[in-house]
Motif scaffolding. Structure first.
Motif, PDB file in Angstrom:
ATOM      1  N   LEU A   1     -11.600  47.795  15.639  1.00 53.05           N
ATOM      2  CA  LEU A   1     -11.619  46.357  15.861  1.00 53.05           C
ATOM      3  C   LEU A   1     -12.092  46.077  17.280  1.00 53.05           C
ATOM      4  CD1 LEU A   1     -10.949  43.395  15.271  1.00 53.05           C
ATOM      5  CD2 LEU A   1      -8.524  43.935  15.607  1.00 53.05           C
ATOM      6  N   ILE A   2     -13.103  45.220  17.390  1.00 53.37           N
ATOM      7  CA  ILE A   2     -13.654  44.866  18.693  1.00 53.37           C
ATOM      8  C   ILE A   2     -13.437  43.372  18.931  1.00 53.37           C
ATOM      9  CG2 ILE A   2     -15.749  44.712  20.099  1.00 53.37           C
ATOM     10  CD1 ILE A   2     -16.801  47.148  18.502  1.00 53.37           C
ATOM     11  N   PHE A   3     -12.682  43.075  19.978  1.00 56.48           N
ATOM     12  CA  PHE A   3     -12.476  41.699  20.409  1.00 56.48           C
ATOM     13  C   PHE A   3     -13.445  41.412  21.559  1.00 56.48           C
ATOM     14  CE2 PHE A   3      -8.221  42.617  18.676  1.00 56.48           C
ATOM     15  CZ  PHE A   3      -7.986  41.481  17.924  1.00 56.48           C
ATOM     16  N   ASN A   4     -14.338  40.471  21.367  1.00 63.59           N
ATOM     17  CA  ASN A   4     -15.182  40.018  22.462  1.00 63.59           C
ATOM     18  C   ASN A   4     -14.651  38.672  22.941  1.00 63.59           C
ATOM     19  OD1 ASN A   4     -16.783  42.265  22.463  1.00 63.59           O
ATOM     20  ND2 ASN A   4     -18.355  41.391  21.132  1.00 63.59           N
ATOM     21  N   ILE A   5     -14.148  38.671  24.158  1.00 59.06           N
ATOM     22  CA  ILE A   5     -13.548  37.451  24.699  1.00 59.06           C
ATOM     23  C   ILE A   5     -14.662  36.505  25.123  1.00 59.06           C
ATOM     24  CG2 ILE A   5     -11.965  36.445  26.367  1.00 59.06           C
ATOM     25  CD1 ILE A   5     -10.593  38.332  24.417  1.00 59.06           C
ATOM     26  N   SER A   6     -14.853  35.484  24.335  1.00 55.77           N
ATOM     27  CA  SER A   6     -15.805  34.433  24.652  1.00 55.77           C
ATOM     28  C   SER A   6     -15.000  33.287  25.262  1.00 55.77           C
ATOM     29  CB  SER A   6     -16.571  34.016  23.399  1.00 55.77           C
ATOM     30  OG  SER A   6     -17.456  32.951  23.665  1.00 55.77           O
ATOM     31  N   SER A   7     -15.194  32.098  24.749  1.00 57.66           N
ATOM     32  CA  SER A   7     -14.533  30.927  25.332  1.00 57.66           C
ATOM     33  C   SER A   7     -14.909  29.707  24.500  1.00 57.66           C
ATOM     34  CB  SER A   7     -15.036  30.727  26.771  1.00 57.66           C
ATOM     35  OG  SER A   7     -14.641  29.481  27.306  1.00 57.66           O
ATOM     36  N   LEU A   8     -14.150  28.649  24.677  1.00 58.07           N
ATOM     37  CA  LEU A   8     -14.627  27.348  24.212  1.00 58.07           C
ATOM     38  C   LEU A   8     -16.041  27.122  24.733  1.00 58.07           C
ATOM     39  CD1 LEU A   8     -14.344  24.386  23.190  1.00 58.07           C
ATOM     40  CD2 LEU A   8     -13.176  23.880  25.354  1.00 58.07           C
ATOM     41  N   ALA A   9     -16.311  27.655  25.928  1.00 61.41           N
ATOM     42  CA  ALA A   9     -17.613  27.521  26.566  1.00 61.41           C
ATOM     43  C   ALA A   9     -18.709  28.303  25.853  1.00 61.41           C
ATOM     44  CB  ALA A   9     -17.534  27.966  28.020  1.00 61.41           C
ATOM     45  N   GLY A  10     -18.347  29.119  24.865  1.00 60.99           N
ATOM     46  CA  GLY A  10     -19.348  29.809  24.072  1.00 60.99           C
ATOM     47  C   GLY A  10     -19.851  28.988  22.909  1.00 60.99           C
ATOM     48  N   LEU A  11     -19.225  27.835  22.671  1.00 60.88           N
ATOM     49  CA  LEU A  11     -19.620  26.958  21.567  1.00 60.88           C
ATOM     50  C   LEU A  11     -19.886  25.531  22.015  1.00 60.88           C
ATOM     51  CD1 LEU A  11     -17.112  28.171  18.827  1.00 60.88           C
ATOM     52  CD2 LEU A  11     -19.593  28.467  18.795  1.00 60.88           C
ATOM     53  N   CYS A  12     -19.194  25.094  23.049  1.00 59.86           N
ATOM     54  CA  CYS A  12     -19.343  23.722  23.553  1.00 59.86           C
ATOM     55  C   CYS A  12     -19.765  23.787  25.019  1.00 59.86           C
ATOM     56  CB  CYS A  12     -18.036  22.949  23.428  1.00 59.86           C
ATOM     57  SG  CYS A  12     -17.402  22.809  21.746  1.00 59.86           S
ATOM     58  N   ALA A  13     -20.827  23.082  25.369  1.00 62.31           N
ATOM     59  CA  ALA A  13     -21.347  23.133  26.737  1.00 62.31           C
ATOM     60  C   ALA A  13     -20.993  21.875  27.518  1.00 62.31           C
ATOM     61  CB  ALA A  13     -22.860  23.328  26.716  1.00 62.31           C
ATOM     62  N   PHE A  14     -20.665  22.070  28.786  1.00 60.52           N
ATOM     63  CA  PHE A  14     -20.269  20.974  29.671  1.00 60.52           C
ATOM     64  C   PHE A  14     -21.090  21.046  30.955  1.00 60.52           C
ATOM     65  CE2 PHE A  14     -16.672  22.395  27.115  1.00 60.52           C
ATOM     66  CZ  PHE A  14     -16.333  21.219  26.461  1.00 60.52           C
ATOM     67  N   PRO A  15     -21.238  19.953  31.672  1.00 60.51           N
ATOM     68  CA  PRO A  15     -22.058  19.961  32.886  1.00 60.51           C
ATOM     69  C   PRO A  15     -21.468  20.828  33.982  1.00 60.51           C
ATOM     70  CG  PRO A  15     -20.852  17.888  32.689  1.00 60.51           C
ATOM     71  CD  PRO A  15     -20.658  18.617  31.401  1.00 60.51           C
ATOM     72  N   GLY A  16     -22.365  21.448  34.729  1.00 61.22           N
ATOM     73  CA  GLY A  16     -21.935  22.203  35.898  1.00 61.22           C
ATOM     74  C   GLY A  16     -21.581  23.655  35.644  1.00 61.22           C
TER      75      GLY A  16
END
Length: 299
Positions: A147-162
């Motif tokens: 099992l491989i967990f790749n820690i992404s983020s909300l930021a891997g699906l939703c983009a915000f400024p800056g």
């Protein structure tokens, strides 16, 4: 599309875990949790192994080693050192790709060095470790799978400024992980889980966060990035965000519950709600351009 994670994953009672970025935050929380499981074996890694002194010495089931995900030779050396420590039949059961940091600020002011280092760490580092892990997991005839967990983020699906390059790295992890997961032969029973936390109470103002230099064109209070910064600062003061220990518990639950592994795992109400909102908005956009998309063909 090829299905992924088609079988239930059963975590061995003496599972071997390899975790990157264990010096602080989520990585430290997961390493601490696994170290508390007497039968499990832990390979805890960090660029500076001295930062792992919170883990006990003298326990043969805990191996601490240096690993800089931006350097292929360091990744290879860490895998070799772990294999030597644990001996014949060395097999990884769970890998957690957690190493990374956030680069925020005005995109126009980002330097070539800053941007390349961010992508090198977030994306290529994850790819290097994952590739080595897959090689290990699929080769054993008697103990195949993992099992491989790749820690992404909300930021891997939703983009915000800056945060353009942070998003670029996390979006890359998402797409790459989905593709590689679909390459796995079902008989290998190698599972992938992309973990997508919202805000987490980590060392975000320490070495886990870097800033580009301010750009004079973006300093007006009404600039989107400045508005977001103010909102985030207020949220931090109010104590918003998940505890790293909660992320660790969620990861362990997915690994140990004996069920099929979800390819995507949003964590926290903020992540779940914003991801759902984005997908609903995307569906609405699809409907709005349906006539153009069809280009004369029936959809």
């Amino acid at each position: 599309m090829n299905p992924v994670n088609t079988k239930a994953y059963n975590l061995p009672p003496d599972a071997t875990w390899l975790i990157t970025g264990c010096s602080s935050g989520i990585g430290r929380a997961i390493a601490t949790l696994i170290a508390s499981k007497p039968q499990h074996r832990l390979i805890a890694t960090a660029r500076d192994p001295s930062s792992l002194d919170y883990l006990p010495d003298g326990n043969p089931n805990i191996f601490k080693t240096a690993l800089d995900v931006t350097k292929p030779e360091s990744v290879n050396a860490a895998f070799s050192a772990a294999a030597e420590h644990f001996g014949d039949g060395f097999h990884l059961d769970v890998v957690v790709n957690n190493a990374g940091y956030s680069l925020s600020g005005d995109t126009e002011s980002a330097t070539e060095e800053e941007t390349h280092q961010e992508i090198e760490t977030l994306f290529f580092g994850t790819a290097r470790v994952t590739t080595k892990a897959v090689e290990n997991m699929r080769q054993s005839e008697t103990h195949r799978g993992g099992l491989i967990f790749n820690i992404s983020s909300l930021a891997g699906l939703c983009a915000f400024p800056g945060h353009a390059y942070y998003h670029a790295g996390k979006f890359a992890v998402e797409g790459w992980s989905e593709s590689v997961a679909r390459e796995m032969h079902p008989d290998w029973n190698i599972n992938f889980c992309i973990v997508e936390p919202g805000g987490v109470k980590t060392n975000f103002e320490g070495h886990s966060k870097a800033h580009t230099a301010p750009h004079p064109a973006y300093q007006a209070p009404g600039t989107p990035a400045r508005i977001l910064e103010k909102y985030v600062e207020q949220g931090i003061k109010l104590g918003m965000g998940m505890e790293p220990a909660a992320v660790a518990e969620a990861v362990y639950t997915i690994a140990s519950r004996g069920e099929k592994v979800p390819l995507h795992l949003p964590l926290g109400a903020t992540a779940w709600n914003l991801i759902k909102s984005k997908l609903e908005g995307f569906l609405a956009e699809l409907e709005a351009v349906k006539g153009i998309s069809a280009m004369g063909a029936e959809l």
